[in-house]
Motif scaffolding. Sequence first.
Motif, short mmCIF file in Angstrom:
data_model
loop_
_atom_site.label_atom_id
_atom_site.label_comp_id
_atom_site.label_asym_id
_atom_site.label_seq_id
_atom_site.Cartn_x
_atom_site.Cartn_y
_atom_site.Cartn_z
N PRO A 138 26.21 30.93 26.18
CA PRO A 138 26.92 30.70 27.44
C PRO A 138 26.69 31.86 28.41
N GLN A 139 26.67 31.53 29.70
CA GLN A 139 26.55 32.55 30.73
C GLN A 139 27.95 32.89 31.22
N ASN A 140 28.20 34.17 31.36
CA ASN A 140 29.54 34.62 31.69
C ASN A 140 29.58 35.38 33.00
N GLY A 141 30.69 35.14 33.72
CA GLY A 141 31.07 35.98 34.84
C GLY A 141 32.10 36.95 34.29
N PHE A 142 33.12 37.28 35.06
CA PHE A 142 34.23 38.09 34.56
C PHE A 142 35.38 37.13 34.26
N LEU A 143 35.62 36.88 33.00
CA LEU A 143 36.63 35.96 32.46
C LEU A 143 36.24 34.50 32.59
N TRP A 144 35.20 34.17 33.28
CA TRP A 144 34.79 32.78 33.49
C TRP A 144 33.48 32.50 32.78
N PHE A 145 33.33 31.30 32.24
CA PHE A 145 32.02 30.79 31.84
C PHE A 145 31.43 30.20 33.11
N VAL A 146 30.16 30.48 33.36
CA VAL A 146 29.52 30.08 34.61
C VAL A 146 28.36 29.13 34.32
N LYS A 147 28.25 28.07 35.10
CA LYS A 147 27.13 27.13 34.96
C LYS A 147 26.01 27.61 35.86
N ASP A 148 24.90 28.02 35.22
CA ASP A 148 23.74 28.48 35.97
C ASP A 148 22.49 27.84 35.36
N LEU A 149 21.87 28.50 34.43
CA LEU A 149 20.69 27.95 33.76
C LEU A 149 21.13 27.02 32.63
N PRO A 150 20.29 26.05 32.26
CA PRO A 150 20.63 25.22 31.10
C PRO A 150 20.74 26.11 29.85
N ALA A 151 21.81 25.97 29.11
CA ALA A 151 22.03 26.74 27.89
C ALA A 151 22.58 25.80 26.83
N THR A 152 21.92 25.71 25.69
CA THR A 152 22.32 24.75 24.67
C THR A 152 23.70 25.01 24.10
N LYS A 153 24.19 26.23 24.19
CA LYS A 153 25.52 26.56 23.66
C LYS A 153 26.56 26.73 24.76
N SER A 154 26.27 26.27 25.95
CA SER A 154 27.20 26.38 27.07
C SER A 154 28.43 25.53 26.81
N GLU A 155 29.58 26.03 27.22
CA GLU A 155 30.83 25.28 27.12
C GLU A 155 30.99 24.29 28.27
N ILE A 156 30.16 24.40 29.30
CA ILE A 156 30.27 23.53 30.46
C ILE A 156 29.31 22.35 30.30
N GLY A 157 29.81 21.15 30.52
CA GLY A 157 29.03 19.94 30.31
C GLY A 157 27.77 19.84 31.14
N ALA A 158 26.83 19.06 30.65
CA ALA A 158 25.52 18.89 31.31
C ALA A 158 25.63 18.22 32.67
N GLU A 159 26.64 17.38 32.87
CA GLU A 159 26.80 16.65 34.13
C GLU A 159 27.46 17.49 35.23
N VAL A 160 28.03 18.62 34.84
CA VAL A 160 28.74 19.49 35.79
C VAL A 160 27.70 20.27 36.59
N PRO A 161 27.82 20.31 37.93
CA PRO A 161 26.80 20.97 38.75
C PRO A 161 26.74 22.48 38.57
N ILE A 162 25.55 23.01 38.82
CA ILE A 162 25.34 24.45 38.83
C ILE A 162 26.27 25.07 39.86
N GLY A 163 26.79 26.26 39.55
CA GLY A 163 27.72 26.94 40.45
C GLY A 163 29.17 26.72 40.04
N SER A 164 29.40 25.84 39.07
CA SER A 164 30.75 25.60 38.56
C SER A 164 31.10 26.67 37.54
N TYR A 165 32.40 26.81 37.27
CA TYR A 165 32.85 27.80 36.30
C TYR A 165 34.15 27.34 35.66
N GLN A 166 34.37 27.84 34.41
CA GLN A 166 35.57 27.44 33.70
C GLN A 166 36.08 28.54 32.78
#
Length: 133
Positions: free
Chosen positions: A49-77
Amino acid sequence: MYVSARELAFWGYFHLKQGKIDGKQIVPKEIIQLATSVQSPSEIDQDLPQNGFLWFVKDLPATKSEIGAEVPIGSYQILGYTGVTLLVIPQENLVAVRMFNSFGSPEGYNYLSDVRSFGDNLMNCLQSISIDV
């Protein structure tokens, strides 16, 4: 930390609005941008997963990302211990919160699949609404 769904949604909204509430800049926009953009070292495995500060960030495709594949780049959770999920999708001007009232997971529970499906289901709902309008 114990918070209500409303408080958690407000935290997401605060970040969505770049630290500005009711016309007043509470936290500098640059701090919010740092918190919600990738801060993970480039040397780590890109499938993590790609991380910001306290947030998981959707940027590059990552197989272990917590953010779903359909969620647009630039989203965070942000995720909580009991499956609590706060997802911010700036492209849609959207904040979504999911909360549970129990601890533990049922047998066979797949954490990554579950947290990814939250965002993917949300995006599918948004697409359904825009198609039907």
